[in-house]
Write an enzyme that holds these catalytic residues in place. Structure first.
Site, PDB file in Angstrom:
ATOM      1  N   GLU A 130       0.856  -1.193   0.000  1.00 31.67           N
ATOM      2  CA  GLU A 130       0.000   0.000   0.000  1.00 31.67           C
ATOM      3  C   GLU A 130       0.886   1.236   0.000  1.00 31.67           C
ATOM      4  O   GLU A 130       2.067   1.153   0.365  1.00 31.67           O
ATOM      5  CB  GLU A 130      -0.897   0.005   1.242  1.00 31.67           C
ATOM      6  CG  GLU A 130      -0.095   0.168   2.520  1.00 31.67           C
ATOM      7  CD  GLU A 130      -0.831  -0.334   3.758  1.00 31.67           C
ATOM      8  OE1 GLU A 130      -1.680   0.412   4.230  1.00 31.67           O
ATOM      9  OE2 GLU A 130      -0.536  -1.442   4.237  1.00 31.67           O
ATOM     10  N   LYS A 132       2.765   4.548   1.134  1.00 34.22           N
ATOM     11  CA  LYS A 132       3.204   5.077   2.433  1.00 34.22           C
ATOM     12  C   LYS A 132       2.871   6.567   2.445  1.00 34.22           C
ATOM     13  O   LYS A 132       3.470   7.351   1.710  1.00 34.22           O
ATOM     14  CB  LYS A 132       4.702   4.853   2.617  1.00 34.22           C
ATOM     15  CG  LYS A 132       5.214   5.345   3.965  1.00 34.22           C
ATOM     16  CD  LYS A 132       6.628   4.861   4.188  1.00 34.22           C
ATOM     17  CE  LYS A 132       7.107   5.131   5.596  1.00 34.22           C
ATOM     18  NZ  LYS A 132       7.103   6.540   5.970  1.00 34.22           N
ATOM     19  N   ASP A 134       2.652  10.361   3.490  1.00 40.37           N
ATOM     20  CA  ASP A 134       3.571  11.271   4.163  1.00 40.37           C
ATOM     21  C   ASP A 134       2.780  12.266   4.998  1.00 40.37           C
ATOM     22  O   ASP A 134       2.556  13.399   4.591  1.00 40.37           O
ATOM     23  CB  ASP A 134       4.423  11.985   3.102  1.00 40.37           C
ATOM     24  CG  ASP A 134       5.654  12.614   3.720  1.00 40.37           C
ATOM     25  OD1 ASP A 134       5.894  12.405   4.924  1.00 40.37           O
ATOM     26  OD2 ASP A 134       6.378  13.317   2.995  1.00 40.37           O
ATOM     27  N   TYR A 242      -4.794   2.309   8.631  1.00 41.11           N
ATOM     28  CA  TYR A 242      -4.022   1.185   8.089  1.00 41.11           C
ATOM     29  C   TYR A 242      -3.448   0.242   9.143  1.00 41.11           C
ATOM     30  O   TYR A 242      -2.750  -0.708   8.817  1.00 41.11           O
ATOM     31  CB  TYR A 242      -2.885   1.695   7.189  1.00 41.11           C
ATOM     32  CG  TYR A 242      -1.967   2.714   7.845  1.00 41.11           C
ATOM     33  CD1 TYR A 242      -1.187   2.375   8.936  1.00 41.11           C
ATOM     34  CD2 TYR A 242      -1.898   4.023   7.359  1.00 41.11           C
ATOM     35  CE1 TYR A 242      -0.366   3.304   9.545  1.00 41.11           C
ATOM     36  CE2 TYR A 242      -1.073   4.967   7.960  1.00 41.11           C
ATOM     37  CZ  TYR A 242      -0.312   4.598   9.050  1.00 41.11           C
ATOM     38  OH  TYR A 242       0.490   5.517   9.643  1.00 41.11           O
ATOM     39  N   LYS A 330      11.193   2.847   0.310  1.00 47.95           N
ATOM     40  CA  LYS A 330      11.173   4.293   0.119  1.00 47.95           C
ATOM     41  C   LYS A 330      11.479   4.675  -1.336  1.00 47.95           C
ATOM     42  O   LYS A 330      12.262   4.004  -2.012  1.00 47.95           O
ATOM     43  CB  LYS A 330      12.221   4.952   1.023  1.00 47.95           C
ATOM     44  CG  LYS A 330      12.015   4.693   2.508  1.00 47.95           C
ATOM     45  CD  LYS A 330      10.754   5.315   3.070  1.00 47.95           C
ATOM     46  CE  LYS A 330      10.970   6.714   3.594  1.00 47.95           C
ATOM     47  NZ  LYS A 330      11.730   6.820   4.798  1.00 47.95           N
ATOM     48  N   CYS A 424      40.576  20.594  17.936  1.00 47.16           N
ATOM     49  CA  CYS A 424      39.163  20.867  18.180  1.00 47.16           C
ATOM     50  C   CYS A 424      38.926  22.368  18.011  1.00 47.16           C
ATOM     51  O   CYS A 424      39.586  23.180  18.666  1.00 47.16           O
ATOM     52  CB  CYS A 424      38.784  20.426  19.588  1.00 47.16           C
ATOM     53  SG  CYS A 424      37.131  20.949  20.056  1.00 47.16           S
ATOM     54  N   CYS A 427      37.729  23.800  21.765  1.00 48.07           N
ATOM     55  CA  CYS A 427      38.586  23.894  22.949  1.00 48.07           C
ATOM     56  C   CYS A 427      40.073  23.834  22.605  1.00 48.07           C
ATOM     57  O   CYS A 427      40.921  23.996  23.479  1.00 48.07           O
ATOM     58  CB  CYS A 427      38.240  22.797  23.956  1.00 48.07           C
ATOM     59  SG  CYS A 427      38.735  21.142  23.436  1.00 48.07           S
ATOM     60  N   CYS A 448      37.848  15.031  19.248  1.00 48.16           N
ATOM     61  CA  CYS A 448      38.475  15.951  20.195  1.00 48.16           C
ATOM     62  C   CYS A 448      38.841  15.170  21.453  1.00 48.16           C
ATOM     63  O   CYS A 448      38.028  14.411  21.974  1.00 48.16           O
ATOM     64  CB  CYS A 448      37.487  17.066  20.528  1.00 48.16           C
ATOM     65  SG  CYS A 448      37.860  17.936  22.054  1.00 48.16           S
ATOM     66  N   CYS A 454      36.096  20.113  27.228  1.00 49.80           N
ATOM     67  CA  CYS A 454      35.649  20.732  25.974  1.00 49.80           C
ATOM     68  C   CYS A 454      34.209  21.199  26.158  1.00 49.80           C
ATOM     69  O   CYS A 454      33.311  20.383  26.356  1.00 49.80           O
ATOM     70  CB  CYS A 454      35.735  19.743  24.820  1.00 49.80           C
ATOM     71  SG  CYS A 454      35.047  20.422  23.301  1.00 49.80           S
TER      72      CYS A 454
HETATM   73  S1  IVH Z   1       2.214   0.723   9.146  1.00 49.70           S
HETATM   74  C1  IVH Z   1       3.899  -1.077  13.129  1.00 49.70           C
HETATM   75  N1  IVH Z   1       1.319   1.753   6.897  1.00 49.70           N
HETATM   76  O1  IVH Z   1       5.196   5.568   8.267  1.00 49.70           O
HETATM   77  C2  IVH Z   1       3.774  -0.447  11.800  1.00 49.70           C
HETATM   78  N2  IVH Z   1       2.684   3.118   8.281  1.00 49.70           N
HETATM   79  O2  IVH Z   1       8.005   5.179   8.719  1.00 49.70           O
HETATM   80  C3  IVH Z   1       2.764   0.632  11.738  1.00 49.70           C
HETATM   81  N3  IVH Z   1       2.993   5.395   7.433  1.00 49.70           N
HETATM   82  O3  IVH Z   1       4.981   5.672  11.766  1.00 49.70           O
HETATM   83  C4  IVH Z   1       2.904   1.479  10.545  1.00 49.70           C
HETATM   84  N4  IVH Z   1       1.778   5.164   5.630  1.00 49.70           N
HETATM   85  O4  IVH Z   1       3.275   7.060  10.411  1.00 49.70           O
HETATM   86  C5  IVH Z   1       2.055   1.960   8.006  1.00 49.70           C
HETATM   87  N5  IVH Z   1       0.404   2.565   4.931  1.00 49.70           N
HETATM   88  C6  IVH Z   1       1.146   2.753   6.022  1.00 49.70           C
HETATM   89  C7  IVH Z   1       1.767   3.987   6.277  1.00 49.70           C
HETATM   90  C8  IVH Z   1       2.533   4.136   7.420  1.00 49.70           C
HETATM   91  C9  IVH Z   1       2.521   6.003   6.341  1.00 49.70           C
HETATM   92  C10 IVH Z   1       3.880   6.037   8.411  1.00 49.70           C
HETATM   93  C11 IVH Z   1       3.515   5.808   9.864  1.00 49.70           C
HETATM   94  C12 IVH Z   1       4.755   5.202  10.476  1.00 49.70           C
HETATM   95  C13 IVH Z   1       5.810   5.643   9.523  1.00 49.70           C
HETATM   96  C14 IVH Z   1       7.032   4.743   9.582  1.00 49.70           C
END
Ligand code: IVH
Length: 707
Positions: A130, A132, A134, A242, A330, A424, A427, A448, A454
């Site tokens: 699915e 991710k 942002d 999710y 990613k 450094c 210091c 350092c 320091c």
């Molecule tokens: S699952 C235990 N699914 O990404 C796992 N996270 O980098 C629970 N996020 O903290 C997360 N889309 O805020 C999951 N489809 C998705 C997501 C997602 C965005 C975020 C979430 C998480 C962060 C981790």
């Protein structure tokens, strides 16, 4: 509601007995009002009336200091007028995800899952894929189908109570619909802002002279963290569900099934989720989403894969803060071109000299970047990066922007290779080159040698000491540490805990200074008081010992449980040195290797550190590490696995033993309770027999843990 005002006896006239009764009454009353204000969002008295109660409590305490109660309201953080949200403890921790950046890492994830579950390449393992999102993660608690509480992720263990704000988001139902809603359902997901809404909001903000946001994520975060929920209500926030936290009943036995149930209950879920049967299908999904990225209408920064079967998820469990059953794939970093104005050398907590690129500001992936990391001196030399160069900068997700390379064809005449300082810059102590054992650090670091003399190191250690996963003192962040350090008010950790007493005696108390209201100073002192007792894992982490990060601190705390046990073990290892029994005892702890033991030894061999610790411990109580309250036939036992196991993989066996409260050691000693010997067990088995340690077959072990 009209309430009768009681006339209270003057404090001067109180006897000790009356004062004790009065303090008990005030503690109960203030606790009730805190509860009404913070948890129920339904205060019964005005802020001024609340303050009056608190002042009376303070005045009685000032006259009878011996009667100050353990649960005194003056020890509690946060008054109603404080500019923060109340804290919420997550009943199930909110974790983050591990990352994969290329196809190999995704294939490795799929293979790792099979290995851990001892599955063959032919056994099917379905995985959901699915986008991710942002945005920012949120946990929403429904009880009997009704929305009761919403919290941000915070540090994963404790977040902020943003119930009133989240209630204003139209896409999030106040009541779940449909059949078979579990009595408790904690829904987790992402709050975000769409592209069109973001553009419209920024245009309106600009027109009204308000804050313009750098990107939709910041706009969503800024809109949610409003103390006035009517502002949140006016912002176009959206939500995708999710994941979940506490669930009294599971509506399905797969990831996909649960998300489908969420949709039936009226929660928005991402329509693009797909079930994949192989790594190839996962990668195909990733490519498809990458192509559609710009037209989705909201920001995403990759895709997330999750093992579909929930029984597999349970078996896979977690490593540190991420599940083994999920990973984020990613998108590649975004890049931009700009000019390198200067290279600044920063001195960190452990004395490492880090070169920081000062750039002509440039937008990379929606964020303005003016600093980037150059890692270390070898990296600068290898890439031959010079001041004045035109450089490629890249940024991926939350990581610090990096300099990828210099565009040599654009290099102005007269530039010289960068000469890394040998002293450094803060210091003046010699800075020596050494190997850096931190994973991913790239091998070399110049450090350092000034130690605590320091100022840069001392200051950074203090910042670490108060940071979120350490003492986490509200109102005492990096800026305040910087200021108090420069003024000589806080030079060592112990100074934090004597600040209030010194301030009381001072001719220029903080409350009278510009930028410090009486209220904020009082809140700061309360926040400090609230940390006079701290758990062992946080305390060890706060010490800032090299290579002792959050996970290692927890491993140590788990193994030693109390501060005294930890301290005597570390001191003994330092006294007796490498190779001694005391050294090996620490080295034997699961998760702890020689690098860490050496760092502990170094720390304890330094008299400054011991002195600073003793001073600190005069003000701070370290509470024993609380093991998660599991109780099983192997809780507290030390076990060693050896040989080839048939039923489960070695890592799963270890993880399972740890979940049940056992300590898994790497070698057999007289302290070992059980050795579980699989096929072809070698010297560990012989050792166990020699020492008379009980040896179990894999089946006997499984029978034992089943109770
Ligand atoms: S699952 C235990 N699914 O990404 C796992 N996270 O980098 C629970 N996020 O903290 C997360 N889309 O805020 C999951 N489809 C998705 C997501 C997602 C965005 C975020 C979430 C998480 C962060 C981790």
């Amino acid at each position: 509601m009209a309430r009768k005002k009681r006339s209270l006896p003057p404090i001067d006239a109180l006897s000790a007995d009356e004062a004790a009764a009065e303090l008990a009454r005030l503690a109960a009353e203030l606790a009730r009002h805190d509860q009404l204000y913070y948890q129920s969002d339904a205060p019964e008295i005005s802020d001024a009336e609340y303050d009056e109660l608190r002042r009376r409590n303070d005045a009685v305490e000032a006259r009878f200091p011996d009667l100050v109660r353990a649960d005194s309201p003056s020890h509690r953080v946060g008054a109603p007028a404080s500019e923060t949200f109340a804290k919420v403890r997550h009943r199930v921790p909110m974790l983050s995800l591990g990352n994969a950046f290329d196809d190999e890492e995704v294939a490795e994830f799929a293979a790792r899952v099979r290995r851990f579950l001892s599955l063959t390449a032919d056994d099917p393992v379905a995985v959901t894929a699915e986008p991710k999102i942002d945005g920012l993660s949120i946990s929403i608690r429904y009880e009997k189908g009704h929305f009761v509480e919403a919290a941000t992720r915070g540090d994963g263990a404790e977040g902020e109570n943003v119930t009133a704000n989240v209630k204003t988001i139209r896409e999030i139902p106040a009541k779940l619909k449909g059949a078979k809603i579990p009595p408790v359902a904690e829904i987790r997901g992402e709050i975000y802002m769409g592209h069109a809404d973001f553009a419209a909001l920024n245009a309106a903000q600009a027109a009204s002279g308000g804050k313009v946001f750098a990107n939709p994520r910041n706009a969503a975060a800024g809109s949610l963290r409003q103390l006035d929920p009517t502002i949140t209500a006016a912002r176009p926030l959206r939500f995708f569900a999710y994941a979940w936290g506490e669930m009294s009943d599971m509506p399905a036995d797969t990831q996909q099934g649960v998300v489908e149930a969420f949709a039936r209950w009226g929660l928005p879920v991402n329509p693009l989720m797909r079930l994949c049967a192989s790594a190839d299908e996962m990668l195909a999904f990733y490519r498809e989403i990458a192509e559609r990225r710009a037209s989705l209408g909201y920001d995403i920064d990759g895709v997330v894969y999750k093992v579909n079967r929930l029984d597999y998820q349970d078996r896979l469990g977690f490593v540190s803060r991420s599940p083994r059953w999920a990973i984020a794939h990613k998108f590649p970093a975004e890049q931009a071109v700009t000019v390198l104005r200067d290279i600044e050398i920063q001195v960190g907590r452990t004395g490492a000299l880090t070169p920081v690129a000062k750039l002509v500001p440039v937008t990379v992936g929606g964020v303005v970047v003016s600093n980037a990391t150059l890692h270390n001196e070898d990296e600068i030399a290898r890439k031959d990066i010079r001041i004045g160069d035109t450089v490629v900068v890249q940024r991926a997700g939350d990581v610090i922007p990096q300099i990828v390379r210099a565009l040599v064809e654009k290099r102005p005449a007269g530039t010289k290779p960068f000469v890394f300082p040998k002293k450094c810059p803060v210091c003046g102590s010699p800075a020596v080159r050494e190997a850096d054992e931190t994973p991913g650090a790239g091998g070399v670091v110049r450090r350092c040698t000034g130690g605590l003399i320091c100022p840069a190191q001392a200051k950074e250690r203090l910042k670490h000491f108060v940071s979120r996963l350490a003492f986490d003192i509200e109102g005492l962040g990096e800026e305040k540490i910087e200021l108090f350090f420069e003024e000589g008010l806080i030079r060592r950790p112990a100074d934090i805990f004597t600040l209030e007493a010194r301030d009381k005696a001072s001719t220029a108390p903080l409350a009278e200074r510009k930028g410090f209201g009486a209220k904020s100073v009082q809140n700061l002192f309360r926040a400090i008081d609230a940390r006079r007792t701290i758990s062992l894992d946080r305390f060890i982490f706060a010490l800032g010992i090299r290579y002792v990060g959050e996970t290692t601190a927890k491993d140590l705390a788990k193994a030693f449980r109390t501060w005294d046990a930890f301290r005597s073990a570390a001191e003994a290892a330092a006294r007796e040195g490498k190779g001694s029994a005391a050294y090996n005892d620490v080295d034997d702890i699961e998760g702890i290797g020689e690098t860490v033991v050496d760092a502990l030894v170094d720390f304890y061999s330094e008299p400054h550190n011991i002195e600073a610790l003793d001073d600190l411990l005069a003000h701070v109580t370290v509470s024993p590490y609380e093991r998660t309250t599991v109780s099983s036939p192997v809780t507290g036992k030390t076990v060693v696995f050896t040989g080839k196991l048939e039923r489960v993989g070695r890592s799963e066996a270890k993880a399972q033993a740890e979940r049940l409260g056992a300590k898994v050691a790497g070698s057999v000693s007289a302290k070992t309770d059980y050795v579980i010997a699989g096929a072809d067990a070698g010297s560990k088995l012989t050792n166990a027999q020699k020492l008379g340690v009980k040896v179990l077959t894999e089946d006997e072990w499984l029978a034992l843990i089943k109770g």
